[in-house]
Every structure is written in structure tokens, then in C-alpha cells.
Scaffold this motif. Structure first.
Motif, mmCIF file in Angstrom:
data_model
loop_
_atom_site.group_PDB
_atom_site.id
_atom_site.type_symbol
_atom_site.label_atom_id
_atom_site.label_comp_id
_atom_site.label_asym_id
_atom_site.label_seq_id
_atom_site.Cartn_x
_atom_site.Cartn_y
_atom_site.Cartn_z
ATOM 1 N N ILE A 362 -28.562 -20.311 15.184
ATOM 2 C CA ILE A 362 -27.851 -19.977 16.416
ATOM 3 C C ILE A 362 -28.321 -20.933 17.505
ATOM 4 O O ILE A 362 -29.524 -21.025 17.793
ATOM 5 C CB ILE A 362 -28.127 -18.521 16.834
ATOM 6 C CG1 ILE A 362 -27.648 -17.559 15.728
ATOM 7 C CG2 ILE A 362 -27.452 -18.200 18.168
ATOM 8 C CD1 ILE A 362 -28.155 -16.154 15.884
ATOM 9 N N LEU A 363 -27.385 -21.657 18.090
ATOM 10 C CA LEU A 363 -27.700 -22.604 19.161
ATOM 11 C C LEU A 363 -27.247 -22.035 20.492
ATOM 12 O O LEU A 363 -26.098 -21.608 20.636
ATOM 13 C CB LEU A 363 -26.996 -23.944 18.939
ATOM 14 C CG LEU A 363 -27.276 -24.711 17.653
ATOM 15 C CD1 LEU A 363 -26.480 -26.004 17.645
ATOM 16 C CD2 LEU A 363 -28.766 -25.007 17.530
ATOM 17 N N ILE A 364 -28.141 -22.040 21.464
ATOM 18 C CA ILE A 364 -27.795 -21.657 22.833
ATOM 19 C C ILE A 364 -28.104 -22.867 23.711
ATOM 20 O O ILE A 364 -29.273 -23.198 23.941
ATOM 21 C CB ILE A 364 -28.598 -20.429 23.291
ATOM 22 C CG1 ILE A 364 -28.382 -19.259 22.321
ATOM 23 C CG2 ILE A 364 -28.196 -20.034 24.713
ATOM 24 C CD1 ILE A 364 -29.212 -18.026 22.637
ATOM 25 N N LEU A 365 -27.056 -23.562 24.149
ATOM 26 C CA LEU A 365 -27.215 -24.834 24.841
ATOM 27 C C LEU A 365 -26.651 -24.771 26.259
ATOM 28 O O LEU A 365 -25.529 -24.313 26.469
ATOM 29 C CB LEU A 365 -26.510 -25.957 24.069
ATOM 30 C CG LEU A 365 -26.952 -26.158 22.612
ATOM 31 C CD1 LEU A 365 -26.142 -27.272 21.959
ATOM 32 C CD2 LEU A 365 -28.446 -26.482 22.540
ATOM 33 N N GLY A 366 -27.445 -25.234 27.210
ATOM 34 C CA GLY A 366 -27.030 -25.269 28.605
ATOM 35 C C GLY A 366 -26.562 -26.645 29.038
ATOM 36 O O GLY A 366 -26.531 -27.600 28.252
ATOM 37 N N ASP A 367 -26.194 -26.738 30.306
ATOM 38 C CA ASP A 367 -25.726 -27.999 30.880
ATOM 39 C C ASP A 367 -26.789 -29.087 30.781
ATOM 40 O O ASP A 367 -27.988 -28.817 30.902
ATOM 41 C CB ASP A 367 -25.397 -27.830 32.371
ATOM 42 C CG ASP A 367 -24.170 -26.981 32.627
ATOM 43 O OD1 ASP A 367 -23.351 -26.837 31.704
ATOM 44 O OD2 ASP A 367 -24.036 -26.469 33.755
ATOM 45 N N ILE A 368 -26.333 -30.317 30.592
ATOM 46 C CA ILE A 368 -27.201 -31.493 30.744
ATOM 47 C C ILE A 368 -26.808 -32.151 32.057
ATOM 48 O O ILE A 368 -25.648 -32.514 32.261
ATOM 49 C CB ILE A 368 -27.042 -32.479 29.584
ATOM 50 C CG1 ILE A 368 -27.422 -31.803 28.271
ATOM 51 C CG2 ILE A 368 -27.911 -33.713 29.815
ATOM 52 C CD1 ILE A 368 -27.242 -32.676 27.057
ATOM 53 N N LYS A 369 -27.768 -32.290 32.943
ATOM 54 C CA LYS A 369 -27.489 -32.814 34.272
ATOM 55 C C LYS A 369 -27.861 -34.293 34.365
ATOM 56 O O LYS A 369 -28.447 -34.867 33.470
ATOM 57 C CB LYS A 369 -28.247 -31.994 35.317
ATOM 58 C CG LYS A 369 -27.836 -30.523 35.311
ATOM 59 C CD LYS A 369 -28.552 -29.725 36.374
ATOM 60 C CE LYS A 369 -28.064 -28.280 36.376
ATOM 61 N NZ LYS A 369 -28.733 -27.475 37.428
ATOM 62 N N ARG A 370 -27.460 -34.904 35.452
ATOM 63 C CA ARG A 370 -27.816 -36.272 35.805
ATOM 64 C C ARG A 370 -27.288 -37.313 34.816
ATOM 65 O O ARG A 370 -27.963 -38.289 34.506
ATOM 66 C CB ARG A 370 -29.321 -36.405 35.999
ATOM 67 C CG ARG A 370 -29.889 -35.402 37.004
ATOM 68 C CD ARG A 370 -31.016 -35.976 37.806
ATOM 69 N NE ARG A 370 -30.600 -37.134 38.583
ATOM 70 C CZ ARG A 370 -31.406 -37.821 39.392
ATOM 71 N NH1 ARG A 370 -32.663 -37.459 39.523
ATOM 72 N NH2 ARG A 370 -30.964 -38.871 40.050
ATOM 73 N N LEU A 371 -26.091 -37.085 34.330
ATOM 74 C CA LEU A 371 -25.449 -38.067 33.460
ATOM 75 C C LEU A 371 -24.345 -38.839 34.180
ATOM 76 O O LEU A 371 -23.654 -39.656 33.571
ATOM 77 C CB LEU A 371 -24.881 -37.378 32.210
ATOM 78 C CG LEU A 371 -25.930 -36.817 31.241
ATOM 79 C CD1 LEU A 371 -25.258 -36.050 30.113
ATOM 80 C CD2 LEU A 371 -26.807 -37.929 30.671
ATOM 81 N N GLY A 372 -24.171 -38.563 35.468
ATOM 82 C CA GLY A 372 -23.205 -39.314 36.261
ATOM 83 C C GLY A 372 -21.801 -39.256 35.684
ATOM 84 O O GLY A 372 -21.299 -38.200 35.303
ATOM 85 N N ASN A 373 -21.173 -40.423 35.608
ATOM 86 C CA ASN A 373 -19.803 -40.511 35.104
ATOM 87 C C ASN A 373 -19.708 -40.354 33.587
ATOM 88 O O ASN A 373 -18.602 -40.399 33.035
ATOM 89 C CB ASN A 373 -19.180 -41.852 35.513
ATOM 90 C CG ASN A 373 -19.025 -41.967 37.014
ATOM 91 O OD1 ASN A 373 -18.787 -40.976 37.702
ATOM 92 N ND2 ASN A 373 -19.176 -43.187 37.534
ATOM 93 N N PHE A 374 -20.846 -40.205 32.927
ATOM 94 C CA PHE A 374 -20.871 -40.138 31.459
ATOM 95 C C PHE A 374 -21.120 -38.714 30.956
ATOM 96 O O PHE A 374 -21.445 -38.519 29.788
ATOM 97 C CB PHE A 374 -21.934 -41.093 30.910
ATOM 98 C CG PHE A 374 -21.681 -42.532 31.277
ATOM 99 C CD1 PHE A 374 -20.917 -43.342 30.450
ATOM 100 C CD2 PHE A 374 -22.177 -43.053 32.464
ATOM 101 C CE1 PHE A 374 -20.679 -44.666 30.794
ATOM 102 C CE2 PHE A 374 -21.936 -44.379 32.812
ATOM 103 C CZ PHE A 374 -21.181 -45.179 31.980
ATOM 104 N N GLU A 375 -20.953 -37.744 31.852
ATOM 105 C CA GLU A 375 -21.196 -36.349 31.504
ATOM 106 C C GLU A 375 -20.429 -35.903 30.263
ATOM 107 O O GLU A 375 -20.998 -35.398 29.296
ATOM 108 C CB GLU A 375 -20.790 -35.451 32.676
ATOM 109 C CG GLU A 375 -21.944 -34.809 33.376
ATOM 110 C CD GLU A 375 -21.467 -34.016 34.579
ATOM 111 O OE1 GLU A 375 -20.326 -33.528 34.577
ATOM 112 O OE2 GLU A 375 -22.262 -33.882 35.523
ATOM 113 N N LYS A 376 -19.120 -36.075 30.300
ATOM 114 C CA LYS A 376 -18.285 -35.606 29.187
ATOM 115 C C LYS A 376 -18.613 -36.353 27.903
ATOM 116 O O LYS A 376 -18.663 -35.763 26.825
ATOM 117 C CB LYS A 376 -16.805 -35.755 29.540
ATOM 118 C CG LYS A 376 -16.326 -34.757 30.577
ATOM 119 C CD LYS A 376 -14.818 -34.813 30.765
ATOM 120 C CE LYS A 376 -14.351 -33.754 31.740
ATOM 121 N NZ LYS A 376 -12.875 -33.790 31.931
#
Length: 460
Positions: A362-376
Motif C-alpha cells: 500500500i503506497l500513500i504518497l503526498g505532493d512533491i514540491k519545488r519542481l517548478g514547471n516540471f511538476e507534472k
């Protein structure tokens, strides 16, 4: 801090005493607008534009204010405070730093990298501390503004210092190196992170590269031979010693026969044409990499490898770094909420590949921040990593992390996938997933107190 007489500082900075006593010694130094004034006998650098609270300063006892204010009303200055006027506070600040740092001919190690900085730093400190007095930065509190106070933590009893570099924008590491003046620099690895401040991956690599130019002449650079982005570093201008670690054949500190042991990793170290059996607590090949970098550093500082390996054996892995615990309904919780970036997610998934065989993942994954324009882009790449694995359930928390779930769906993942906007929305909605066959990895941003508390709530 090693105490320094006020008159010696006046001579060094060619300053003028405007008012106050001079027959005392400075025992701490800060930049007035950047650091808290908590200690007596402090030196405070204050810019000409700073509004100075003379009453608050005086309450701390003896204080030395160094400023380039053109006019100072001495009637405002209270008896405990000495004021020194200089031509430029900025120039005086750097002159003082250079003077203070060069009072100490000791090894100073600084560490950068996308992952593993804090762990490698703590391993180095742990191994050296058996015989040396070691000063180190605290936890992962590595912001550039902390560098000056950390330097001031070196005193006449310090035999070695170990600091990690924080990186938010290009120029940060260069600034910190000007303060620390490291004799040994380590780059653990380079993945994607802080792209908002460095524009793109190439800019981020260049920002990490600043450590190379910041190492003192004749110093040592320690690099990861296995890391693809580290191979892009421009090292041709570096005139010191370069040491490589990894599993690659060209590594000076090479690991082979890596296996998962009880609570950590067993491997064979090849160094100095000898072989050594090594154990390090904490799962994952990335932990072996951290250990190799740390062993390379302490051996370069003069520690016998056998002694270092023996000491490493007693190292305790840091909390919330793939920390295993018993959880709800007999499940196993892996708390990896210390930090969150694509490199660390991939490392955690690789650990699950080994320890999760035959289990319900079971994976519980949150946001990854500070990726700028490469977030998606990077959230989608993680979604594809998840889809390529036999995952029972994927739970995402946060709007950015939804892209992980969507990409996993697009790639045909058979996992039970649920998306939550916020961790507070979950409650006990996931409890039915947990049993004694479940391994639950929870991973979120360091800044998310909610994710950290949620991880704790899942543990027994």
C-alpha cells in the motif's frame, strides 16, 4: 566560538569605537537582521539601514555592534553595549569570517546532494566522535542563513566539522562555501529538486557544482561514480584530489555483494586493494551509497578503515528515514516522511521491491514540491513507476500528487487507487486495507505536519 578580544576585532576590521567598554571578549557572532540575539558577549553586524533596538541588545549583557551607520546617537546606546563604526558592514562581515575560519587548521567536510546529505553527515560525525571532538550542523537544518552561526560553533576544542549545504537557488552553495571553506566536499547524488529556483535540471546540476569551486586549495572532492547526473559535473578545473564511491568498477570505495540483512545492509567494501565486510543500519542500496561516501571521508581524514567500519556498525538510522514500525491491524508501516522528491521515491520503491515480496503493498504518497514547471512531468514518472509494480493500493494526498494516480491509471495499474485533497480527509477510511499481510509506505513533504502526524497515527 573561540573568544576574541574587542580590541583585536577593532584592529582586524580597522574600526572606530564610538562608545562602550572594550576590555572584554566576544563569545558569539551573528548578523543582526538574520539571526536571533540570545547570548551575552555577542558581536552583531548591523547594516546602516537597520533599525536597532538598543534596549533589547543591552539586556543581553555585553554586546558589540558593528555598523556602517554614518551617524549614531550615543545617548541611545546603553552601558552594556559597545558600538564600532566601519566603512562597510558587508566587507567587515566577510573579513571577519575569513579571519575566524582560518584560526582553525582542521578538516571541514561539507555535503550536498539531492538525497542522503543528513544521513551521510550523521554517519561521518558518528564514526569520528569516538575519538574526535566533532562539530556538525543540526539535523537537516541547512538553510544558507544558518551557515554563519554554524561556523561560529567551531572553537578551540573542535577537531573536525561536518556541515550540509541547503540549496534553494543558484548561488546558495557558493555563499556557504565562502563561509565554511571546506577541505572535503561530497556530492551524494543529483536528481530533480528545487527546479523552481534553478529553472531546470541543468541549472540544478550547475548549482550543485558550486561546491567544487568552494573547496580549499589542495582539498578533496568525493563523488558518486554510479550517479548519471554527477557525471555531468564540470570537474576539469578542480586541482585537488578526487575520490569516487559506488558499485562502478572505477570507484575508489566500491561496494559488492550487497544484500539485505537484519535491519540494514550487508556489503563488501573494496578499498586500498583490500576487502572489508560492512554492515550499515537502514534498508536500500542508497544507504550503502551513503555509507561509502562517509567511509571515504573519514578515511581521507585519517581514520583507520577497520575502526571506521566497526563504528559504523553501531550507527542508528535516522527516524522517518524508511523507518519500519508495527501498525494498525498488524500491518507494517514504513515511515519515509523526512523528505520527498523523485529520487527518494524511487529509492523507497526499490526497497519495497525487496522487502515487500509476497506482501500486500500500500503506497500513500503526498505532493512533491519545488519542481517548478516540471511538476507534472515528475509526478507522472512516479505514476509510471507505480504502474510497473504489483501494488495493492495507491493513495495520493494533495493536488500535485493526483497526477501520480492519474498516470498510474493511464499506464494500466491494477491497484486500488484513491485520491484525497488533504490528509485530514482520510480519517479511518483506509483502515480496511491494513492487515498482517500489508506493508504500508507513507511518503510526503517534510513541510507537511499533517502527513507526519498521519504516519504516527498508523503506528501502534
Amino acid at each position: 566560538m573561540k573568544p576574541i578580544a574587542v580590541n583585536d576585532i577593532r584592529k582586524l576590521l580597522e574600526g572606530k569605537i564610538i562608545t562602550g567598554p572594550v576590555n572584554w571578549k566576544v563569545e558569539d557572532a551573528i548578523y543582526y537582521t538574520r539571526h536571533d540575539h540570545t547570548k551575552r558577549n555577542s558581536l552583531l553586524f548591523a547594516n546602516r539601514g537597520d533599525a536597532i533596538n538598543w534596549v533589547a541588545i543591552d539586556k543581553k549583557g555585553h554586546s558589540l555592534v558593528i555598523t556602517d551607520k554614518s551617524s549614531i546617537n550615543v545617548k541611545d546606546v546603553l552601558p552594556n553595549t559597545t558600538v564600532m563604526q566601519v566603512a562597510s558592514v558587508v566587507q567587515s562581515y566577510w573579513k571577519f569570517i575569513n579571519y575566524y575560519r582560518n584560526q582553525f587548521q582542521i578538516p571541514v567536510v561539507t555535503i550536498t546532494g539531492t538525497c542522503g546529505k543528513t544521513t551521510t553527515k550523521d554517519m561521518i560525525k558518528h564514526m569520528l566522535s569516538v575519538t574526535w571532538n566533532v562539530h556538525a550542523s543540526e539535523s537537516s537544518k541547512n538553510e544558507p542563513r544558518r551557515s554563519f552561526p554554524y561556523l561560529m560553533g567551531i572553537d578551540e576544542h573542535t577537531e573536525a566539522a561536518v556541515f550540509e549545504h541547503g540549496l534553494g537557488n543558484s548561488g546558495n552553495i557558493k555563499h556557504q562555501c565562502m563561509i565554511y571553506q571546506p577541505t572535503i566536499g561530497i556530492i551524494t547524488n543529483i536528481g530533480a529538486h528545487h527546479l523552481d529556483g534553478c529553472v531546470n535540471l541543468e541549472g540544478y546540476i550547475k548549482a550543485k557544482e558550486e561546491i567544487i569551486g568552494g573547496i580549499k586549495d589542495g582539498g578533496t572532492l568525493i563523488l558518486n561514480a554510479d550517479d548519471q547526473n554527477s557525471k555531468k559535473l564540470r570537474i576539469h578545473g578542480f586541482t585537488g584530489k578526487i575520490i569516487y564511491f559506488g558499485t562502478d568498477a572505477k570507484s575508489d570505495y566500491r561496494a559488492s555483494r550487497i544484500t539485505y540483512g537484519k535491519g540494514g545492509m550487508d556489503f563488501v567494501l573494496h578499498a586500498d586493494r583490500k576487502e572489508y565486510k560492512v554492515f550499515v543500519q537502514g534498508y536500500g542500496e542508497h544507504q550503502v551509497s551513503n555509507a561509502l561516501a562517509a567511509l571515504a571521508a573519514v578515511h581521507e581524514m585519517g581514520m583507520d578503515l577497520k575502526d571506521a567500519i566497526s563504528r559504523l556498525n553501531t550507527y542508528k538510522n535516522m527516524e522517518r528515514h524508511l523507518e519500519f514500525s508495527n501498525g494498525k491491524n498488524g500491518c507494517t508501516i514504513i515511515d519515509d516522511t523526512w523528505t520527498n522528491n523523485p529520487t527518494s521515491v524511487e529509492a523507497a520503491l526499490k526497497v519495497l521491491d525487496k522487502v515487500g515480496k509476497g506482501k500486500k503493498i500500500i503506497l500513500i504518497l503526498g505532493d512533491i514540491k519545488r519542481l517548478g514547471n516540471f511538476e507534472k512531468k515528475y509526478h507522472r514518472e512516479i505514476g509510471s513507476m507505480v504502474a510497473a509494480r504489483n501494488i495493492h493500493a495507491l493513495i495520493t494526498i494533495g493536488e500535485k500528487a493526483e497526477e501520480i494516480a492519474r498516470q498510474a491509471m493511464r499506464d494500466g495499474s491494477t491497484a486500488n487507487i484513491r485520491m484525497f485533497k488533504d490528509v485530514s480527509d482520510i480519517g479511518n477510511r483506509l483502515d480496511h486495507l491494513f492487515d498482517n499481510q500489508s506493508i504500508v509506505l507513507i511518503k510526503g513533504p517534510m513541510s507537511s505536519r499533517g502527513m507526519i502526524e498521519f504516519a504516527r497515527s498508523l503506528k501502534q
